[in-house]
Design a protein around this motif. Structure first.
Motif, PDB file in Angstrom:
ATOM      1  N   PHE A   1       0.821  -1.213   0.000  1.00  0.00           N
ATOM      2  CA  PHE A   1       0.000   0.000   0.000  1.00  0.00           C
ATOM      3  C   PHE A   1       0.855   1.264   0.000  1.00  0.00           C
ATOM      4  O   PHE A   1       0.448   2.307  -0.512  1.00  0.00           O
ATOM      5  CB  PHE A   1      -0.928   0.006   1.210  1.00  0.00           C
ATOM      6  N   VAL A   2       2.041   1.164   0.594  1.00  0.00           N
ATOM      7  CA  VAL A   2       2.924   2.325   0.669  1.00  0.00           C
ATOM      8  C   VAL A   2       3.626   2.589  -0.661  1.00  0.00           C
ATOM      9  O   VAL A   2       3.949   3.737  -0.983  1.00  0.00           O
ATOM     10  CB  VAL A   2       3.952   2.132   1.804  1.00  0.00           C
ATOM     11  N   ALA A   3       3.854   1.545  -1.457  1.00  0.00           N
ATOM     12  CA  ALA A   3       4.632   1.680  -2.691  1.00  0.00           C
ATOM     13  C   ALA A   3       4.150   2.826  -3.591  1.00  0.00           C
ATOM     14  O   ALA A   3       4.977   3.644  -4.051  1.00  0.00           O
ATOM     15  CB  ALA A   3       4.645   0.361  -3.451  1.00  0.00           C
TER      16      ALA A   3
ATOM     17  N   ALA B   1       9.427  10.321   6.431  1.00  0.00           N
ATOM     18  CA  ALA B   1       9.755   8.910   6.613  1.00  0.00           C
ATOM     19  C   ALA B   1       8.602   8.029   6.133  1.00  0.00           C
ATOM     20  O   ALA B   1       7.437   8.312   6.401  1.00  0.00           O
ATOM     21  CB  ALA B   1      10.045   8.628   8.082  1.00  0.00           C
ATOM     22  N   VAL B   2       8.958   6.972   5.426  1.00  0.00           N
ATOM     23  CA  VAL B   2       7.950   6.049   4.907  1.00  0.00           C
ATOM     24  C   VAL B   2       7.490   5.118   6.032  1.00  0.00           C
ATOM     25  O   VAL B   2       8.321   4.528   6.728  1.00  0.00           O
ATOM     26  CB  VAL B   2       8.527   5.213   3.749  1.00  0.00           C
ATOM     27  N   PRO B   3       6.184   4.979   6.257  1.00  0.00           N
ATOM     28  CA  PRO B   3       5.711   4.062   7.303  1.00  0.00           C
ATOM     29  C   PRO B   3       6.206   2.647   7.053  1.00  0.00           C
ATOM     30  O   PRO B   3       6.184   2.168   5.917  1.00  0.00           O
ATOM     31  CB  PRO B   3       4.183   4.142   7.184  1.00  0.00           C
ATOM     32  N   ASP B   4       6.631   1.980   8.107  1.00  0.00           N
ATOM     33  CA  ASP B   4       7.149   0.619   7.938  1.00  0.00           C
ATOM     34  C   ASP B   4       6.421  -0.391   8.809  1.00  0.00           C
ATOM     35  O   ASP B   4       6.854  -1.525   8.969  1.00  0.00           O
ATOM     36  CB  ASP B   4       8.647   0.573   8.242  1.00  0.00           C
TER      37      ASP B   4
ATOM     38  N   ALA C   1      -7.331   2.611   7.201  1.00  0.00           N
ATOM     39  CA  ALA C   1      -5.890   2.392   7.126  1.00  0.00           C
ATOM     40  C   ALA C   1      -5.228   3.354   6.141  1.00  0.00           C
ATOM     41  O   ALA C   1      -4.144   3.896   6.419  1.00  0.00           O
ATOM     42  CB  ALA C   1      -5.602   0.948   6.730  1.00  0.00           C
ATOM     43  N   GLN C   2      -5.854   3.591   4.968  1.00  0.00           N
ATOM     44  CA  GLN C   2      -5.260   4.509   3.999  1.00  0.00           C
ATOM     45  C   GLN C   2      -5.122   5.912   4.585  1.00  0.00           C
ATOM     46  O   GLN C   2      -4.124   6.606   4.353  1.00  0.00           O
ATOM     47  CB  GLN C   2      -6.103   4.552   2.720  1.00  0.00           C
ATOM     48  N   SER C   3      -6.117   6.328   5.340  1.00  0.00           N
ATOM     49  CA  SER C   3      -6.058   7.652   5.964  1.00  0.00           C
ATOM     50  C   SER C   3      -4.873   7.751   6.915  1.00  0.00           C
ATOM     51  O   SER C   3      -4.169   8.769   6.954  1.00  0.00           O
ATOM     52  CB  SER C   3      -7.369   7.931   6.704  1.00  0.00           C
ATOM     53  N   ALA C   4      -4.632   6.690   7.681  1.00  0.00           N
ATOM     54  CA  ALA C   4      -3.498   6.694   8.608  1.00  0.00           C
ATOM     55  C   ALA C   4      -2.169   6.703   7.861  1.00  0.00           C
ATOM     56  O   ALA C   4      -1.213   7.381   8.263  1.00  0.00           O
ATOM     57  CB  ALA C   4      -3.580   5.478   9.527  1.00  0.00           C
ATOM     58  N   LEU C   5      -2.097   5.976   6.737  1.00  0.00           N
ATOM     59  CA  LEU C   5      -0.849   5.928   5.979  1.00  0.00           C
ATOM     60  C   LEU C   5      -0.527   7.266   5.310  1.00  0.00           C
ATOM     61  O   LEU C   5       0.651   7.605   5.128  1.00  0.00           O
ATOM     62  CB  LEU C   5      -0.926   4.824   4.915  1.00  0.00           C
TER      63      LEU C   5
END
Length: 355
Positions: A90-92, A104-107, A302-306
């Motif tokens: 989802f982060v890609a 920073a990218v969420p991990d 989840a998308q909102s949090a990311l």
């Protein structure tokens, strides 16, 4: 005076739209309530303790009518979980935007959203003058308990079918929200794509179908549109983007600038890029890059949090291309001004046009 005005003792039959996900401000809510309209605060992002503190703060600052809004979870939404393996996928698509802003990218998995069941218990206990709901029908027990505590219940419909269900559930006022409206679309009986009814079409049909007073919402920013809403049978109006652009609003300047773009250059799109749910806003680099439904995105919330770190960084940097710029289709008819000045201008324009 309308049934809606009399129900709440309003001098102005206007509801300031409740902005969710941290975009509401106590200053704006209080200013509108003090001016004799309904000041609203979107509390979907707050936990039970936060809601208790919010209502205490609001009621300590104004005796006017304040409304606290919650999002009714859609079926299965409370069970949404994104594990560490899924996060990478989802982060890609978001990685270029994080890199552009140096974020920073969420991990790891995003934090869980507050539980609606806890939120509603706290909200009923705090008992503001009005509580309101989007994305669904409040339970009969919730409506009954609100009424027992002297709380007025508003709920939002995006179709006539939804309005009838809300009317049967005993809510006091139905907000008929046309697809012109900015922010998240509140459809709950059918997919959003099947529930995009314009305000001019929706309001008179809802008025004809329900017994409760109807408040018109969606694309209402100036006095001409207010007059049109009342001509269609509405007993009040809800204004979102017009209040988002005011000085008391919590949205950053880059968002206010996007709202008041000159007519002819302003357009909006429906996008799920930022939250995982379809919402209307001004297009930018993020919405265009994620316009293809095949691009992976996490489900709401989840998308909102990311995307939250990305949105915060963009707002702080004044970066329009990476911010969520929620906007209705009539936003450019508003202007950067104070909330009370905005309401007084509506009054003056309405009076000037009266026969």
């Amino acid at each position: 005076m309308t049934r809606f005005s009399r129900l709440l003792g309003l001098r102005r039959p206007v509801v300031q739209g409740p902005f969710g996900s941290g975009l509401s401000s106590v200053d704006l809510t209080v200013a509108v309530a003090e001016a004799g309209a309904v000041g609203s605060f979107g509390a979907n992002h707050l936990d039970a303790e936060g809601i208790t503190a919010l209502v205490a703060d609001l009621t300590s600052r104004t005796d006017g009518v304040v409304n606290v809004n919650l999002w009714v979870p859609l079926p299965g939404e409370a069970d949404v979980r994104v594990d560490a393996d899924e996060v990478a996928g989802f982060v890609a698509p978001l990685r270029p935007f994080y890199d552009a802003l140096g974020v920073a990218v969420p991990d790891g998995p995003p934090p869980a959203a507050p539980r609606y069941d806890d939120q509603i218990v706290a909200l009923l206990a705090a008992a503001p003058r009005v509580i309101s709901f989007v994305f669904g029908v409040p339970d009969a027990e919730v409506v009954a308990e609100a009424h027992r505590r002297g709380v007025v219940v508003l709920a939002t419909a995006t179709t006539v079918e939804e309005a009838v269900v809300l009317d049967q559930a005993g809510v006091d006022v139905i907000v008929a929200s046309g697809s012109d409206a900015g922010g998240h679309r509140g459809a709950f009986l059918r997919p959003v794509e099947e529930s995009l009814v314009g305000t001019l079409s929706l309001v008179p049909q809802v008025v004809d179908a329900v017994a409760a007073p109807v408040v018109a919402a969606g694309g209402i920013t100036d006095a001409r549109q207010v007059r049109a809403a009342f001509a269609l049978g509405a007993e009040g109006v809800q204004i979102g983007s017009g209040f988002l652009a005011t000085h008391e609003s919590a949205v950053p300047d880059v968002h206010k600038d996007a709202l008041t773009t000159a007519p002819g250059r302003h357009c909006t799109v429906l996008t799920s890029a930022f939250s995982g749910r379809l919402a209307r806003g001004v297009p930018n680099r993020v919405t265009r890059a994620l316009a293809d439904p095949a691009v992976p995105r996490a489900p709401y919330p989840a998308q909102s949090a990311l995307t939250a770190p990305l949105r915060r960084a963009a707002a702080a940097a004044g970066d329009r291309e990476h911010a969520s710029l929620w906007s209705g289709q009539s936003a450019p008819l508003g202007r950067r001004t104070g909330a009370v000045d905005y309401l007084e201008r509506l009054d003056a324009d309405l009076a000037a046009a009266a026969p």
